[in-house]
Write an enzyme that holds these catalytic residues in place. Structure first.
Site, PDB file in Angstrom:
ATOM      1  CB  ILE A  35      -0.916   0.012   1.232  1.00 31.45           C
ATOM      2  CG1 ILE A  35      -1.792  -1.245   1.258  1.00 31.45           C
ATOM      3  CG2 ILE A  35      -1.779   1.271   1.251  1.00 31.45           C
ATOM      4  CD1 ILE A  35      -2.589  -1.399   2.529  1.00 31.45           C
ATOM      5  CG  HIS A  36       3.194   4.319  -2.773  1.00 32.82           C
ATOM      6  ND1 HIS A  36       4.472   4.246  -2.256  1.00 32.82           N
ATOM      7  CD2 HIS A  36       3.117   5.493  -3.454  1.00 32.82           C
ATOM      8  CE1 HIS A  36       5.143   5.320  -2.627  1.00 32.82           C
ATOM      9  NE2 HIS A  36       4.343   6.092  -3.352  1.00 32.82           N
ATOM     10  N   PRO A  37       1.448   5.484  -0.108  1.00 35.99           N
ATOM     11  CG  PRO A  37       2.045   7.686   0.394  1.00 35.99           C
ATOM     12  CD  PRO A  37       0.919   6.852  -0.156  1.00 35.99           C
TER      13      PRO A  37
END
Length: 667
Positions: free
Chosen positions: A638-640
Site C-alpha cells: 500500500i503506497h505510501p
C-alpha cells in the site's frame, strides 16, 4: 512444520478441512517465565510447542477404542478416568484400582470417603500419542482425576495419601483463581461460561511508596494501558511542533505539558476499566473477592481482606495468575527515595529531572515519554540495552534516543541521599552516587548527580512468596515462577499457572489472556488445543517504536548457523516526516531474517518506525504461516506507507557495509 497427520499418523480428514500443524518436537516442554504490557518482552529463548493439535471440524477415525474427542470429554467430566491401549495393560489397571480402593475409609468415620466409579477407556496408540503430547506425561496407562492429568501409577502413589483423599471429596468451587490480572480474569470468565462455579481473588499489596490500584492487574493499572496513553501524549507534543510545517497557525507562546492533567485523565480511564471488570465478573456469575489468597491446605485458601478478616475457601482446582512486581536492588536509599512503574502513573507531582535506572523496555519506554513532556531524562544502564532482543535494533534505539535529546550513563547506583523532601505538590531532590571511569587516568572514581525523580526499572519478579505454594508442595524455579508441565504444576496436578508467573512463558498480556481461555477449555471441556508460545509479535513503545516477531539475528545464527542466514534490510523515510524535517527520518529501519537452505523462509523480522506495533501485528501472521521471502515480494504494498517496505526489500546485510541512508518516498 509437520502436520499432525505426519507426526502421529492417526487422522483421517473430511474433505476441504484446513491443514493443521504441530511442533517440530512434540516432546519438548513449553514449561516455563509488565503482567504486563502487550509490549516489551523479547521472543522466548526456547520456544514452546508452536502449534495447537486442535483441528477444526475434524473427524477422528481412531480404532480400537473410543474416538479421541470423546475420550478427552470423558476425562474432563468424570471423577476418575484411566486411558489404556490393550488387554496387555489390564494388570496395571487392576493395580490402579487396588491402590485407590485402599484409600476407602470405614463407614463409621466422621466423613467416610467413597471411591467414585473408575472409568477405564481404551484408546488407540495414535490417540495415546496425542494425549501424552497434550499433557506432557510419558507414563502409560494415564490417569485423570477430576479432569486433571495425574500420570501413571508411580505419579499417583507419589501424591500424599491425605491430599489424594481430600481431592476425591467435594469442594465449594470448581475453580479458584488467585490474581485478578488479564489472564486470571479471562480464565475465570471462560470457566464460568463453561458452567463452572468460580471465585476470583485479587488484592494489591501497596508499593514501598504506598501505591495500590484496582482490579485488572499490571497491564491495566500500571503497565501497557497508562504507558501507551502517555506515549501517545508525548507523540502529540511532536505533532504540535510539526503542525506549523503543515500550514497550521498556532497561538504565540511556549507550548507546555501539564502533568497533573494527563495523570488525572489516565487514572479516570483506568478507574472505568476497573469498574468494567467487576461488572463483567458479576454478569458472568464469577464470585469476586477483594482479598489476598494464601494456601492453608491442599484444597483450601485463606482469603484475607484489607480489614484482616479471614475467609476459608475450598476448590477442586486452583489457578495462579499473580503476575510480577518490580525488583528493588539492595542499595542504600532505594526503597526510601525511588519509585517504580508501580508509582509513576499516579505520581501526584510533576517528575522534573528524572533518572531511569535499568536497560529494560520499561526503563526506555518511560524515559521516552517523560523526555517528550519536556523533562531532563537520563538512562543509567549496567551493560547492554534490551537484553534478549535483537542487539542491532537495541543499538539503533539507543542512538535515536540520544539524537532525541536523552542522556545515557554506564553504571549502577551505589547509594542515594535525600537533599529535599518531596510533597504532594512538588518533587523532592536526591543525589545519586555511582562509580565512573576517569577518562584521563583510567581509574574508577565516585561521581554523583542530583535528580528530582529516580525510577527503578531493573526487572520484575514473580509474586509467589506469600501465596503458600511451599505449604502444599508446588515446585518453583529460581526465578520464583511456577514450574509447569505446560500450564499444570509439575508437582501438584490440581494447581495451574498462567501468564508472567509461569516459568518460560513470554511476559505479555495477550499471551496470558489466550493461555487462560485455552486452558479452561482444555481442562473443563476436553478441548485438544494448546496455547502457542512461539512467534509472538511484540512492540517496545520507545519514541520511535520497535516491533519484532520471530528470531533475533543472534538467535537465528545460534540456531541455524551464520552461513545459513541471509538478512535483507533497508533504511526508509516516512512520508509524514519529509515536510516536518523530523530528525527521526534517518533512524527508521527494518530487516528480515531468512534461511538460505529453506527457500528463504522468514524466521524473524524487525522494524523501527512510527506505529511499529500496527505494522508488526499484521505481518506476524506471515511467520505463523511459514512465509518465505518470495511471498513478501509477491505481495503488493500500500503506497505510501512504511509497511510497504517489507514488500520491496532487496539489500542484503553484510559485515563491513557502510550505514544505509534513506532516500525518496518511503525508502
Amino acid at each position: 512444520m509437520k502436520s499432525l497427520t505426519e507426526l502421529f499418523g492417526c487422522f483421517k480428514r473430511q474433505p476441504r478441512q484446513q491443514e493443521a500443524s504441530s511442533p517440530a518436537n512434540p516432546h519438548v516442554s513449553d514449561t516455563l517465565s509488565m503482567g504486563v504490557a502487550a509490549s516489551g518482552m523479547p521472543p522466548p529463548k526456547r520456544p514452546a510447542p508452536a502449534e495447537s493439535p486442535t483441528l477444526p471440524g475434524e473427524t477422528l477415525v481412531d480404532a480400537p477404542g473410543i474416538p479421541l474427542k470423546e475420550a478427552l470429554k470423558e476425562a474432563a467430566n468424570s471423577k476418575i478416568v484411566i486411558f489404556y491401549n490393550s488387554s496387555d495393560e489390564e494388570k496395571q489397571l487392576v493395580e490402579f484400582e487396588t491402590y485407590l480402593n485402599s484409600l476407602k475409609e470405614p463407614a463409621d468415620a466422621e466423613k467416610p470417603l467413597e471411591i467414585p466409579e473408575i472409568k477405564k477407556l481404551q484408546v488407540s496408540r495414535a490417540s495415546q500419542k496425542v494425549i501424552q503430547y497434550l499433557t506432557l506425561h510419558t507414563s502409560w496407562p494415564l490417569m485423570y482425576i477430576k479432569g486433571n492429568a495425574v500420570g501413571g501409577l508411580k505419579e499417583l502413589k507419589a501424591l500424599k495419601q491425605d491430599y489424594l483423599k481430600e481431592w476425591l471429596r467435594d469442594h465449594t468451587y470448581d475453580l479458584i483463581v488467585i490474581g485478578g490480572g488479564s489472564g486470571g480474569l479471562a480464565a475465570a470468565k471462560e470457566a464460568s461460561r463453561l458452567g463452572k462455579k468460580v471465585a476470583c481473588l485479587d488484592f494489591v499489596k501497596p508499593s514501598p511508596q504506598g501505591t495500590s490500584w484496582g482490579l485488572g492487574g499490571t497491564c491495566v493499572n500500571v503497565g501497557c494501558i497508562p504507558k501507551k496513553l502517555m506515549h501517545q501524549a508525548s507523540l502529540l507534543g511532536h505533532s504540535i511542533h510539526d503542525a506549523k510545517k503543515y500550514g497550521w497557525k498556532l497561538p504565540e507562546g511556549k507550548v507546555e505539558h501539564q502533568w497533573n492533567h494527563l495523570r488525572d485523565s489516565v487514572q479516570d480511564h483506568i478507574a472505568s476499566l476497573n469498574w468494567g471488570y467487576r461488572v463483567q465478573l458479576r454478569e458472568k456469575t464469577v464470585t469476586y473477592i477483594n482479598s489476598y489468597g494464601e494456601f492453608t491446605g491442599p484444597f483450601e485458601i485463606s482469603a484475607t481482606n484489607k480489614k484482616k478478616k479471614v475467609e476459608k475457601l475450598t476448590a477442586d482446582r486452583f489457578l495462579i495468575s499473580t503476575g510480577l512486581r518490580p525488583k528493588y536492588p539492595e542499595i542504600p536509599g532505594v526503597k526510601e527515595y525511588t519509585i517504580t512503574s508501580d508509582d509513576l502513573f499516579q505520581l501526584p507531582y510533576s517528575p522534573g529531572k528524572t533518572l531511569c535506572v535499568g536497560a529494560s523496555y520499561v526503563s526506555l519506554e518511560c524515559a521516552g515519554f517523560l523526555h517528550g513532556f519536556g523533562f531532563d531524562v537520563t538512562v543509567m544502564v549496567r551493560s547492554i540495552l534490551l537484553r534478549g532482543f535483537d542487539q542491532d535494533m537495541a543499538e539503533r534505539i539507543r542512538k535515536h534516543m540520544i539524537a532525541y535529546g536523552m542522556k545515557f550513563e554506564a553504571g549502577v547506583p551505589t547509594r542515594i541521599e535525600q537533599i529535599d523532601e518531596k510533597t504532594d505538590e512538588k518533587a523532592g531532590k536526591y543525589r545519586v552516587f555511582w562509580p565512573k571511569k576517569n577518562e584521563e587516568t583510567g581509574e574508577m572514581q565516585e561521581v554523583s548527580e542530583e535528580y528530582n525523580t529516580i525510577l527503578m526499572a531493573i526487572g520484575r519478579e514473580a509474586v509467589t512468596d506469600d501465596v503458600g505454594l511451599t505449604t502444599i508442595g508446588v515446585e518453583r524455579a529460581k526465578s520464583k515462577k511456577v514450574l509447569g508441565r505446560r500450564e499444570q504444576s509439575t508437582t501438584i496436578p490440581w494447581v495451574y499457572a498462567i501468564g508472567d508467573v509461569l516459568e518460560g512463558t513470554p511476559e505479555l498480556t495477550p499471551v496470558a489472556i489466550q493461555a487462560g481461555r485455552v486452558l479452561m477449555r482444555r481442562i473443563f471441556d476436553g478441548a485438544n488445543e494448546l496455547t502457542e508460545y512461539d512467534q509472538i509479535p511484540t512492540t517496545v513503545f520507545t519514541p520511535l517504536e520497535y516491533g519484532c516477531c520471530g528470531l533475533s539475528e543472534e538467535d537465528a545464527m545460534m540456531k541455524y548457523g551464520k552461513d545459513n542466514i541471509i538478512i535483507y534490510h533497508n533504511v526508509f523515510n516516512p512520508l509524514e516526516y519529509t515536510i516536518s524535517e523530523r530528525m527521526d527520518k534517518d533512524h527508521c529501519y527494518l530487516k528480515m531474517i531468512c534461511l538460505r537452505n529453506e527457500e528463504e523462509k522468514v524466521v524473524g523480522f524487525h522494524i523501527l518506525t512510527p506505529n511499529a506495533g500496527e505494522v508488526t501485528q499484521g505481518f506476524g501472521i506471515a511467520l505463523k504461516l511459514a512465509a518465505k521471502k518470495a511471498d513478501f515480494d509477491r505481495l503488493i504494498g500500500i503506497h505510501p506507507t512504511v509497511a510497504e517496505n517489507f514488500t520491496t526489500l532487496t539489500l542484503e546485510k553484510k559485515e563491513g557495509d557502510e550505514e544505509l541512508q534513506a532516500s525518496g518516498c518511503u525508502g
